[in-house]
Design a protein around this motif. Structure first.
Motif, short mmCIF file in Angstrom:
data_model
loop_
_atom_site.label_atom_id
_atom_site.label_comp_id
_atom_site.label_asym_id
_atom_site.label_seq_id
_atom_site.Cartn_x
_atom_site.Cartn_y
_atom_site.Cartn_z
N GLN A 176 -24.09 58.78 16.78
CA GLN A 176 -25.40 59.29 17.40
C GLN A 176 -26.24 57.96 17.58
OE1 GLN A 176 -24.07 61.38 14.99
NE2 GLN A 176 -23.15 62.55 17.11
N ALA A 177 -26.25 57.46 16.56
CA ALA A 177 -27.16 56.16 16.37
C ALA A 177 -26.59 54.75 16.17
CB ALA A 177 -28.28 56.33 15.60
N PRO A 178 -25.61 54.34 17.29
CA PRO A 178 -24.73 53.10 16.69
C PRO A 178 -25.67 51.80 17.08
CG PRO A 178 -24.39 53.88 19.15
CD PRO A 178 -25.42 54.88 18.36
N GLU A 179 -25.63 51.04 15.77
CA GLU A 179 -26.44 49.91 15.72
C GLU A 179 -25.69 49.00 14.96
OE1 GLU A 179 -30.72 48.44 14.25
OE2 GLU A 179 -30.65 50.27 14.59
N ASP A 180 -25.58 47.78 15.53
CA ASP A 180 -24.52 46.68 14.72
C ASP A 180 -25.35 45.79 13.90
OD1 ASP A 180 -25.65 45.38 16.95
OD2 ASP A 180 -23.76 44.39 17.14
N LEU A 181 -24.64 45.44 12.85
CA LEU A 181 -25.25 44.51 11.71
C LEU A 181 -25.06 43.23 12.04
CD1 LEU A 181 -23.64 46.76 8.68
CD2 LEU A 181 -26.25 46.16 9.07
N PRO A 182 -25.60 42.11 11.61
CA PRO A 182 -25.19 40.78 12.00
C PRO A 182 -23.72 40.58 11.64
CG PRO A 182 -27.48 40.71 10.77
CD PRO A 182 -26.67 42.28 10.62
N ARG A 183 -23.09 39.90 12.29
CA ARG A 183 -21.63 39.55 11.91
C ARG A 183 -21.72 38.39 10.95
NH1 ARG A 183 -18.26 41.80 15.75
NH2 ARG A 183 -16.50 40.50 14.91
N ILE A 184 -20.54 38.46 10.27
CA ILE A 184 -20.19 37.56 9.25
C ILE A 184 -19.85 36.20 10.02
CG2 ILE A 184 -18.56 36.79 7.36
CD1 ILE A 184 -17.78 39.53 7.14
N SER A 185 -20.88 34.84 9.47
CA SER A 185 -20.63 33.92 10.10
C SER A 185 -20.03 32.84 9.21
CB SER A 185 -21.91 33.07 10.55
OG SER A 185 -22.72 32.92 9.51
N VAL A 186 -19.03 31.97 9.65
CA VAL A 186 -18.27 31.34 8.59
C VAL A 186 -18.50 30.03 9.11
CG1 VAL A 186 -16.81 32.94 7.55
CG2 VAL A 186 -15.97 31.51 9.28
N ASP A 187 -18.26 28.72 8.54
CA ASP A 187 -18.46 27.45 8.95
C ASP A 187 -17.11 27.11 9.79
OD1 ASP A 187 -20.26 26.95 7.48
OD2 ASP A 187 -19.65 25.90 5.62
N GLU A 188 -17.26 26.45 10.96
CA GLU A 188 -16.33 26.13 11.97
C GLU A 188 -15.34 25.21 11.35
OE1 GLU A 188 -16.20 26.85 15.54
OE2 GLU A 188 -17.53 28.21 14.61
N PRO A 189 -13.93 25.40 11.90
CA PRO A 189 -12.71 24.67 11.29
C PRO A 189 -13.06 23.28 11.71
CG PRO A 189 -12.26 26.23 13.26
CD PRO A 189 -13.61 26.32 12.95
N THR A 190 -12.58 22.41 10.80
CA THR A 190 -12.57 20.78 11.00
C THR A 190 -11.22 20.31 11.17
OG1 THR A 190 -12.33 20.60 8.55
CG2 THR A 190 -14.69 20.72 9.41
N VAL A 191 -10.20 21.06 11.04
CA VAL A 191 -8.69 20.35 11.25
C VAL A 191 -8.00 21.02 11.97
CG1 VAL A 191 -6.68 19.65 10.00
CG2 VAL A 191 -8.93 19.34 8.78
N SER A 192 -7.19 20.48 12.87
CA SER A 192 -6.22 21.50 13.56
C SER A 192 -4.77 20.82 13.48
CB SER A 192 -6.68 21.33 15.03
OG SER A 192 -6.50 20.35 15.61
N MET A 193 -3.99 21.76 13.78
CA MET A 193 -2.32 21.30 13.78
C MET A 193 -1.77 21.87 14.91
SD MET A 193 -1.14 21.66 9.87
CE MET A 193 0.54 20.87 9.79
N GLU A 194 -0.77 21.25 15.66
CA GLU A 194 0.04 21.76 16.84
C GLU A 194 1.31 22.45 16.14
OE1 GLU A 194 0.01 19.42 20.03
OE2 GLU A 194 1.50 20.59 21.05
#
Ligand SMILES: Nc1nc2c(ncn2[C@@H]2O[C@H](COP(=O)(O)OP(=O)(O)OP(=O)(O)O)[C@@H](O)[C@H]2O)c(=O)[nH]1
Ligand SMILES: [Mg+2]
Length: 614
Positions: free
Chosen positions: A296-314
């Motif tokens: 009846q009263a949908p209201e979202d909470l702030p999403r969890i934020s995590v630090d951005e990734p710093t390393v990548s691998m193919e």
């Protein structure tokens, strides 16, 4: 408006640098809160349930449990201390109303202590400081306490935050006390302090049901499970609710089961109360960060934020001559599906498709986190190749920026020279040096993350295994210039076959070998590290010519130097840009990306030509 407090509950996260004793302390809390019979045998580090956690003695994923103390249920979240799993701490803190910060009485605050404390302060959580392991011979609790104050001041803590409750503990023996002089007997003072100093979760009594999804689980019977804290309201099993996703859209769901934590197990309940951490079944498509709420009263909470990734691998399909022999899942679609599944469960991992559909870029917080992911999925039967970990650059106003780590080295004074020399080669800058006057020094550097990949092994060798190093992502800084990732070349097999003792014996002087007689090899496979800077192609399968018998008489008895098999993590940090690690459920091999020696030579010649150097 939050007005009421649920005083029958406490939600705390245990945070610290790696190995400062979090999981061991949780064991002791279990034992003393009457969860087990007095004489019941219980395993050590009960919360480290994953195979890889038990094998390595570290926590990889944050996990929930609870203890009952004086009729109050304390929900506890045990978190990992290793920097690469920092995303887990951020996720865990989204469920907590307070934290226990553990600090080793000898090591003092280390880089990850700073990271987790910063996150707890940012989340405005109440902190209980526990100086742990005061039984250590080299414990120095008074100094460590001063270092904790310095750290808090450095992190701009408020006066209120500086007046933290302080306890001393020997987590392993299940003892905590208020002052150093006392003889503690149990953890009662810690459990009491939690009840006294950490507030119960607050909620708005008029607001409808709202739960933030902080973790996901899976059960064969119930399917997908959403785990998280109820910010407001109550819910019953069989309720009809909605889940609000990242795009703001609501998806209806019907609750099929509700559970809360009782010890390390889950208990079914019909109704859940505000502030509690619950496990909710009844929704398939749910992501970490979503809000489950009232229809009846949908209201979202702030999403969890995590630090951005710093390393990548193919990640690519395995196209070596041995492909498909050892793995169950080898096709790119299977590998991509598995990686997508990982991004749902782990907020700190992201993926991005590259070029063709055969390759995918996996991004995370560090090469160790990615190595753990690789190890996990190879054990599930997957087979694939991975490239060298690369840091993720950023550009600001045309300036190239790179991730910089804050590195802390603790070593004997006599190794100071070699350590600073090696780190300046790796573009490190010394920022602090403390000589404790007892023969050891503590040095701080800022170093590009890319040049630290693979440095740990070298550091241990340079300090004869006595050095300690810790590093932590410090932010993005201006690119510090090119630096070779490895100063040696590779010894590469030039054909397919089985390695032979005679051939390996003759190759030993050229460098460090990774294969033993009988190991299958193929053209383009890396079988060793060359002493010199460039690669060499060799034949590791060469038998001794029969006509040559008299030269070395005991051909079959050549004695090879023993080798330590190279581990997955070592392989990942060993390979260069033009090399790959081939990973199967049974083997880890290194190879050139281009397997044919002829093609590699042609490529090399054309590169030289492009540079006008031929
Ligand atoms: N001397 C001493 N050693 C302890 C104490 N508590 C734990 N240890 C040891 O410290 C090591 C690390 O303990 P863990 O409980 O796994 O540490 P952790 O903080 O959970 O580690 P991560 O989860 O990997 O960050 C283990 O070898 C423990 O036996 C203590 O009170 N005194
Ligand atoms: Mg642990």
């Amino acid at each position: 408006m939050k007005a009421l407090i649920n005083s029958s509950l406490r939600n705390i996260a245990i945070i610290a640098h790696v190995d400062h004793g979090k999981t061991t302390l949780v064991d002791a809390m279990f034992r003393q809160s009457g969860l087990f019979r007095d004489n019941q045998e219980i395993e050590e580090r009960l919360m480290d349930t994953m195979d890889l956690e038990r094998e390595r003695g570290i926590t990889i994923a944050a996990k929930n449990c609870s203890v009952l103390w004086k009729d109050v249920r304390i929900n506890i979240i045990d978190t990992p201390g290793h920097a690469d799993f920092g995303g887990e701490v951020e996720r865990a803190l989204s469920m907590a109303d307070g934290t226990i910060l553990l600090v080793d009485a000898s090591e003092g605050p280390l880089p990850q202590t700073r990271f987790v404390l910063k996150k707890a302060l940012e989340a405005d959580l109440k902190i209980i400081v526990v100086i742990n392991k005061i039984d250590r011979q080299d414990a120095r609790p008074d100094e460590v306490l001063n270092e904790i104050y310095d750290l808090l001041i450095d992190l701009d803590a408020t006066d209120d935050q500086l007046e933290f409750p302080l306890l001393y503990a020997v987590g392993r023996d299940g003892i905590a006390m208020k002052t150093l002089g006392e003889k503690g007997k149990n953890l009662h003072v810690l459990l009491d302090t939690i009840l006294e100093k950490i507030p119960g979760p607050s909620y708005d009594p008029g607001a409808p049901f709202q739960m933030l999804v902080s973790d996901l689980g899976y059960s064969d019977y119930m399917g997908r499970l959403a785990v998280g804290k109820i910010f407001n309201g109550t819910a019953h099993s069989r309720d009809s609710l909605v889940c609000i996703g990242e795009d703001g859209k609501s998806v209806p769901l019907k609750v099929s089961k509700l559970q809360v934590y009782e010890g390390i197990k889950l208990k079914d309940v019909d109704v859940v109360q505000p502030g509690d951490i619950v496990v909710l079944a009844g929704i398939e498509k749910v992501k970490i960060g979503d809000t489950i709420c009232n229809r009846q009263a949908p209201e979202d909470l702030p999403r969890i934020s995590v630090d951005e990734p710093t390393v990548s691998m193919e990640f690519t399909v395995n196209n070596s001559p041995f492909a498909g022999k050892e793995g169950k899942y080898v096709q790119s679609s299977r590998i991509i599906d598995r990686l997508i599944k990982e991004t749902l469960l782990n907020v700190a991992i992201q993926i991005e498709m590259v070029k063709d559909r055969d390759s995918v870029l996996v991004k995370g917080r560090g090469e160790f986190q990615l190595a753990i992911l690789i190890e996990t999925i190879r054990r599930e039967g997957y087979e694939f190749c991975v490239g060298r970990p690369e840091v993720i650059y950023r550009y600001e106003n045309g300036v190239k920026l790179e991730p910089i780590e804050r590195l802390l080295v603790d070593c004997e004074e006599r190794f100071l020279g070699i350590v600073t020399e090696k780190l300046s080669l790796r573009k490190g800058k010394m920022t602090n040096l403390v000589n404790n006057g007892k023969g050891r020094v503590r040095i701080e550097f800022t170093v590009p993350a890319r040049t630290l990949i693979g440095y740990r092994d070298e550091f241990l060798t340079d300090t004869r295994g006595t050095g300690i190093m810790h590093f932590l992502f410090d932010g993005y800084g201006v690119f510090r210039g090119e630096c070779s990732s490895r100063f040696t070349g590779s010894i590469v097999a030039d054909r397919t076959g089985n390695a032979v003792a005679y051939a390996l014996f003759n190759l030993e002087p050229r460098g460090r070998l990774f294969v033993v007689p009988g190991n299958p090899v193929y053209e383009g496979m890396i079988i060793g590290e060359h002493n010199r800077g460039q690669d060499i192609s060799v034949n590791p399968c060469k038998e001794k010519k029969l006509s040559n018998m008299r030269a070395a008489g005991k051909d079959d008895n050549v004695i090879l130097s023993p080798i330590k098999p190279i581990t997955l993590e070592q392989s990942i940090s060993f390979i260069r840009e033009d090399e790959l690690v081939e990973v199967t459920p049974l083997s880890v091999r290194m190879r050139k990306a281009v397997l044919s020696g002829q093609k590699r030579r042609a490529l090399h010649a054309s590169r030289l030509k492009d540079k006008g150097l031929d």
